[in-house]
Design a protein around this motif. Structure first.
Motif, short mmCIF file in Angstrom:
data_model
loop_
_atom_site.label_atom_id
_atom_site.label_comp_id
_atom_site.label_asym_id
_atom_site.label_seq_id
_atom_site.Cartn_x
_atom_site.Cartn_y
_atom_site.Cartn_z
N LEU A 18 -8.57 -7.80 2.68
CA LEU A 18 -9.94 -9.27 2.85
C LEU A 18 -8.80 -10.19 3.76
CD1 LEU A 18 -12.76 -9.78 1.06
CD2 LEU A 18 -11.48 -11.53 2.04
N ILE B 66 -12.53 -0.30 -0.53
CA ILE B 66 -11.98 -0.56 0.77
C ILE B 66 -10.63 0.01 0.51
CG2 ILE B 66 -10.49 -2.69 1.71
CD1 ILE B 66 -13.08 -4.07 0.81
N GLY B 67 -10.10 -0.14 -0.99
CA GLY B 67 -9.46 0.40 -1.29
C GLY B 67 -8.62 2.50 -1.34
N GLU B 68 -9.60 3.12 -1.12
CA GLU B 68 -9.89 4.50 -1.60
C GLU B 68 -10.29 5.23 0.46
OE1 GLU B 68 -12.55 6.81 -3.50
OE2 GLU B 68 -11.46 5.56 -5.45
N ALA C 19 -7.16 -4.55 -2.16
CA ALA C 19 -8.21 -4.47 -1.34
C ALA C 19 -8.67 -5.99 -0.93
CB ALA C 19 -9.54 -3.82 -2.05
N GLN D 210 0.86 8.78 -12.57
CA GLN D 210 -0.31 8.47 -11.73
C GLN D 210 0.24 7.75 -10.63
OE1 GLN D 210 -4.20 8.25 -12.68
NE2 GLN D 210 -3.44 8.01 -14.79
N VAL E 218 -10.30 3.03 3.56
CA VAL E 218 -9.42 1.67 4.84
C VAL E 218 -8.38 2.00 4.04
CG1 VAL E 218 -9.75 -0.10 5.95
CG2 VAL E 218 -11.59 0.63 3.93
N LEU E 219 -7.20 1.88 2.92
CA LEU E 219 -5.94 2.53 2.50
C LEU E 219 -5.67 3.06 2.39
CD1 LEU E 219 -5.58 -1.48 0.68
CD2 LEU E 219 -5.38 -1.29 3.70
N GLY E 220 -6.41 3.81 2.31
CA GLY E 220 -6.15 5.71 1.77
C GLY E 220 -5.19 5.48 1.07
N LEU E 221 -5.37 4.27 -0.33
CA LEU E 221 -5.07 4.56 -1.94
C LEU E 221 -5.79 6.02 -2.58
CD1 LEU E 221 -4.99 0.78 -2.54
CD2 LEU E 221 -3.01 2.77 -2.02
N PRO E 222 -4.69 6.25 -3.44
CA PRO E 222 -5.60 7.77 -4.46
C PRO E 222 -6.29 7.16 -5.02
CG PRO E 222 -3.38 6.88 -4.79
CD PRO E 222 -3.42 6.02 -3.91
N LYS E 223 -7.89 7.57 -5.28
CA LYS E 223 -8.54 8.48 -6.26
C LYS E 223 -8.35 7.74 -7.52
CE LYS E 223 -11.77 10.79 -3.69
NZ LYS E 223 -12.10 9.23 -2.70
N GLU E 224 -8.67 7.01 -8.50
CA GLU E 224 -8.60 7.06 -9.54
C GLU E 224 -8.77 8.89 -10.16
OE1 GLU E 224 -9.71 3.66 -12.62
OE2 GLU E 224 -10.74 4.21 -11.26
N PRO E 225 -8.13 9.77 -11.21
CA PRO E 225 -8.88 10.78 -11.79
C PRO E 225 -9.94 10.44 -12.20
CG PRO E 225 -6.59 10.05 -12.80
CD PRO E 225 -7.48 8.48 -12.01
N GLU F 93 -17.13 -5.10 -7.34
CA GLU F 93 -15.57 -3.61 -7.31
C GLU F 93 -16.16 -2.33 -6.68
OE1 GLU F 93 -17.19 -5.47 -9.64
OE2 GLU F 93 -16.91 -6.88 -9.99
N ARG G 182 -5.55 -1.53 -6.89
CA ARG G 182 -6.22 -0.70 -5.96
C ARG G 182 -7.40 -1.88 -5.36
NH1 ARG G 182 -10.43 3.17 -6.58
NH2 ARG G 182 -8.96 3.56 -8.48
N HIS G 183 -7.71 -2.45 -6.84
CA HIS G 183 -8.32 -4.19 -6.15
C HIS G 183 -7.38 -4.76 -5.79
CE1 HIS G 183 -12.91 -2.44 -8.83
NE2 HIS G 183 -12.27 -1.78 -7.96
N LYS H 169 -14.49 -2.79 -3.48
CA LYS H 169 -13.05 -2.88 -3.59
C LYS H 169 -12.82 -1.68 -3.40
CE LYS H 169 -12.53 -7.26 -5.55
NZ LYS H 169 -12.40 -8.26 -6.69
N ASN H 170 -13.04 -0.55 -4.42
CA ASN H 170 -13.22 1.10 -4.53
C ASN H 170 -13.02 1.84 -3.35
OD1 ASN H 170 -12.39 0.86 -6.97
ND2 ASN H 170 -14.33 2.06 -8.10
N VAL I 88 0.81 -1.27 -0.35
CA VAL I 88 0.06 -0.02 -0.13
C VAL I 88 0.80 1.19 0.41
CG1 VAL I 88 -1.78 1.02 1.50
CG2 VAL I 88 -1.94 -0.93 1.19
N GLY J 57 -1.43 3.49 -7.50
CA GLY J 57 -2.34 2.73 -6.75
C GLY J 57 -4.30 3.16 -6.55
N SER J 58 -3.26 4.37 -7.93
CA SER J 58 -4.74 4.74 -8.53
C SER J 58 -5.65 4.35 -9.28
CB SER J 58 -5.09 6.27 -8.73
OG SER J 58 -4.14 6.49 -9.59
N ILE K 156 -15.43 -4.63 3.64
CA ILE K 156 -14.76 -5.96 3.34
C ILE K 156 -16.12 -7.71 4.19
CG2 ILE K 156 -12.81 -7.12 4.98
CD1 ILE K 156 -11.34 -4.67 5.18
N LYS L 98 1.47 4.21 -2.90
CA LYS L 98 0.93 5.51 -2.73
C LYS L 98 1.50 6.12 -3.86
CE LYS L 98 -1.69 5.03 0.84
NZ LYS L 98 -2.24 4.96 2.71
#
Lengths: 372, 402
Positions: A282, B384-386, A278, A265, B388-395, B378, A274-275, B381-382, A254, A268-269, B313, A258
């Motif tokens: 889990l 969770i990723g954004e 995730a 970019q 919970v894990l703090g991963l960057p959002k997709e533009p 899906e 990202r999936h 998972k977005n 993770v 992780g975006s 989750i 980042k």
């Protein structure tokens, strides 16, 4: 009903994290990988000071009287640090002495272990590598003063630094467990080098090794149930260590996702990354639930104790394999290099995967619980 | 850490078990009236809206007590309450965001199933991307006028009211122009058409609204607050029923074990076939892990911790597990798994987590729905990723665009 750690358990976890972060950095893990002994005496003494070596031992023998949950908390942190050393085999062997030992055996070994002056291990596996305790083929023949043991044991963790070996062998009355001096005549220890820098195995060749009558742990011929109990503890302890390794791999992935940029970019975006992360989370969270449920079940003597231990080993073994593997994939080429630390945790999880019964072995035990 | 049940919880469970053993209907509830009668019976016994505050007709029960009741219902396969969306989602939304007048007007009738509710969220072109919904609610001075189409509306055919998301301002970025309303379904501007699923039944419907009327007093929260309200609403859909769900899964797996004793391959019962045993062991391990994870969630809820994004989750975990479980069931049962009528008892009925009772075939088909409804895997998972894990959002182009 409370699934969270209590205050003491949280304290133990944070002090274990802090201690290992400071004293068990990857540079040390790498250095000890080249060391013939493979562990740090200083760290062992520190762990005795911290009370980790007597964590689950009775208070009357210098322990803290805690249980599998606390042991798992320390082991998870050790997995996270890829700690190299005989902590867990020693705890497992000490637990066997505490469970089945005579007063003399307990007095001889438990205070010594709790204070850091003795190490121990359990030699579960014969040449066939069958974890089923009843499959043990090493023989015990009765003599005037005790027994002689003949056979071979493999993948005995940290036997080269142990002061006592717990060796299951089959005598006329059935399976028994013996306390064996590693320097005994007729016993040959051969180190086996694995890919994990912090795992040390030894093969034992027993050629009529004499042991005295008081080396018998528990009653003659009655060791199968004790070994099954030890195997369950081993399974849950291994699950805890694999969980720690997996969470380390997830955290590294993770953090990397980042900051690593491609196509302008952070990777992780991208949903592909990202999936994946995730899914890793889990499996890590489910592994946490499985590990600590089983640890609690052992401490509580819950009726599903054996089932839970097998579930933990079967589930976490595969989850850790996937999570640590996916971590390499998320990192790409850097994750495949020797100098990057990821492989330390990947290999630790792998080293524990076959130990104390692999996933297939435990799945069979699970089905026996469910369907007979 | 202590996973034992308290003496109070055990006593409560024993009481609840006795009640359900004495009162659960022995036959399938056919008509809507029968289902309402059963609901009323559950309500009178205090088993409905248990987590609601007492002042609104609930029992202020702990999450553990709620989980125990749901679990005991699953254990005897009791028919569900009839107003599940009303009780699980609409009522809590009104309690949190509604005015006092709205609470007085609606809450009691939701609990007693005097008025049945549905949720009017998804649209043909707004599924995972719910915020792109197009249904309009225009301010006509004295009231709002709603025009648009909703889809995947569970219970739409029997609903008296709907919790509606509609666009009230098309000039601002899409998440900011949505409002939340209570829509009377029994009016000329609302047409409900059944939507048959792959199971052959019509659990869902399509709802067409043409200049339908919504009173000003039926706006929930502020204008433009709808998306924010929907986010909390979606969270109620995750995590709650976890113990009961696992009990239903366990019941299905146990039925599968029985079937595996009767069927054979190469002259050997399937249950003795090492391949089957490995697969069965894997699914049973996963089932137990679902149970442990459910206890973990429950223990956090019990301490007043909000489920938050981590509930994604749970949802991802159980819905994906349910698919794997039913895929294994199909492998073991062979063609019996596909039979919708005419199977002997050993291969027919199975508990499902879907609410639709039925055969292995319907349960298998329903398992495909769990990873789509209430936020697809899906989307989970977005989240969770954004979050919970703090991963960057997709533009995303739609964050700023009106």
């Amino acid at each position: 009903m409370d699934f969270a750690f209590n205050q003491d358990q949280q304290l133990l976890k944070s002090s274990a994290r802090a201690f290992l972060d400071e004293h068990c950095q990857s540079a040390l893990v790498r250095a000890l990988g080249d060391d013939p002994r493979g562990e740090s005496e200083a760290m062992w003494k520190d762990m005795a000071q911290l009370g980790w070596l007597g964590l689950a031992l009775p208070e009357t023998y210098g322990g803290s009287g805690l249980g599998m949950v606390e042991t798992a908390i320390v082991l998870e942190e050790m997995g996270r640090a890829a700690y190299p050393g005989p902590y867990f085999p020693t705890m497992l062997a000490a637990g066997a002495v505490a469970l089945a030992g005579s007063a003399e055996q307990k007095s001889r070994w438990l205070p010594a272990i709790a204070t850091g002056s003795a190490r121990a291990t359990v030699a579960f596996l014969d040449a066939q590598l069958d974890w089923e305790p009843s499959a043990s083929a090493t023989g015990a023949a009765k003599t005037a003063g005790g027994w002689t043991l003949t056979g071979a044991k493999h993948f005995v963790p940290w036997a080269h630094v142990a002061d006592v070996l717990l060796v299951p062998a089959r005598g006329p009355e059935g399976l028994s467990l013996f306390l064996v001096d590693p320097a005994a005549p007729g016993l040959k220890l051969t180190p086996v080098t694995g890919m994990d820098l912090g795992t040390r195995w030894t093969s034992l060749a027993l050629d009529g090794v004499p042991v005295r009558a008081d080396a018998l742990l528990g009653d003659s011929g009655q060791a199968a149930a004790l070994l099954a109990r030890l195997l369950r503890r081993g399974a849950v302890g291994a699950a805890a260590e694999m969980l720690g390794a997996a969470r380390r791999c997830l955290d590294m992935s993770v953090a990397y996702a980042k900051v690593r940029e491609q196509f302008g970019q952070p990777i992780g975006s991208f949903q592909a990354i990202r999936h994946r992360c995730a899914e890793m989370l889990l499996e890590v969270e489910n592994s946490h639930a499985a590990t600590y449920y089983a640890a609690w079940a052992i401490d509580a003597g819950a009726e599903d104790e054996a089932l839970a231990a097998s579930v933990a080993k079967a589930y976490v073994g595969e989850a850790a394999r996937r999570v640590c593997g996916e971590a390499i994939q998320v990192h790409g080429g850097i994750g495949f290099t020797w100098e990057y630390d990821l492989h330390l945790y990947f290999k630790r999880a792998k080293a524990l995967e076959p130990m104390y019964g692999d996933a297939d072995y435990h799945r069979e035990l699970i089905v026996r619980h469910v369907a007979g | 850490m202590d996973l034992s049940y308290s003496p109070e919880d055990l006593a409560f469970r024993a009481d609840v078990r006795r009640w359900f053993e004495a009162n659960t209907p022995r036959h399938e509830l056919g008509t809507l009236d029968e289902r309402k009668t059963w609901h009323r019976q559950l309500y009178d016994a205090g088993h409905v809206g248990m987590g609601w505050p007492r002042q609104y007709g609930g029992r202020g029960a702990t999450p553990m007590q709620q989980a125990i009741v749901a679990d005991e219902m699953a254990r005897v396969n009791a028919p569900p309450t009839i107003n599940g969306l009303g009780i699980g989602i609409v009522g809590p939304t009104i309690i949190v965001h509604g005015t006092e007048a709205q609470k007085q007007r609606y809450l009691k009738k939701i609990l007693a199933a005097e008025e049945l509710w549905c949720q009017l969220y998804s649209e043909p072109n707004a599924g995972s991307d719910l915020a792109s919904l197009k249904t309009r609610a225009d301010d006509k001075g004295e009231h709002f006028e709603v025009t648009g189409q909703k889809i995947w509306t569970s219970g739409g055919l029997i609903a008296d009211w709907g919790l509606l998301l509609a666009r009230t301002d098309p000039t601002v970025p899409k998440h900011k122009g949505i409002s939340c309303f209570l829509l009377n379904m029994r009016q000329p501007g609302v047409e409900v058409r059944p939507l048959k699923q792959i199971t052959g039944s019509a659990h869902f419907s399509e709802v067409f609204m043409t200049e339908a009327r919504v009173e000003k007093s039926d706006l929930i929260g502020r204008l433009g607050q709808g998306w924010e309200i929907a986010q909390t609403t979606l969270s109620y859909e995750r995590g709650g029923n976890s113990l009961a769900r696992v009990t239903r899964y366990a019941s299905a797996v146990n039925q599968l074990v029985k079937a595996a004793r009767e069927l054979s391959r190469g002259g050997r019962p399937l249950i003795d076939d090492p391949l089957v045993r490995t697969k069965m062991g894997r699914i049973y391990a996963e089932l137990e892990v679902q149970r442990y994870a459910a206890l973990r969630v429950l223990s956090a809820l019990q301490k007043g911790e909000a489920p938050g994004p981590a509930s994604s989750i749970t949802k991802l975990s159980y819905s994906e597990f349910e698919k794997r479980m039913h895929e294994l069931a199909q492998e073991i049962l062979g063609p019996w798994g596909q039979v919708t009528a005419g199977a002997p008892d050993d291969f027919s009925e199975v508990d499902t987590s879907s609410g639709e009772p039925g055969t292995w075939a319907t349960a298998f088909l329903w398992s495909r729905a769990g990873t789509i409804y209430a936020g697809s895997s899906e989307i989970q998972k977005n989240v969770i990723g954004e979050r919970v894990l703090g991963l960057p959002k997709e533009p995303r182009a739609d964050r700023t665009k009106a």
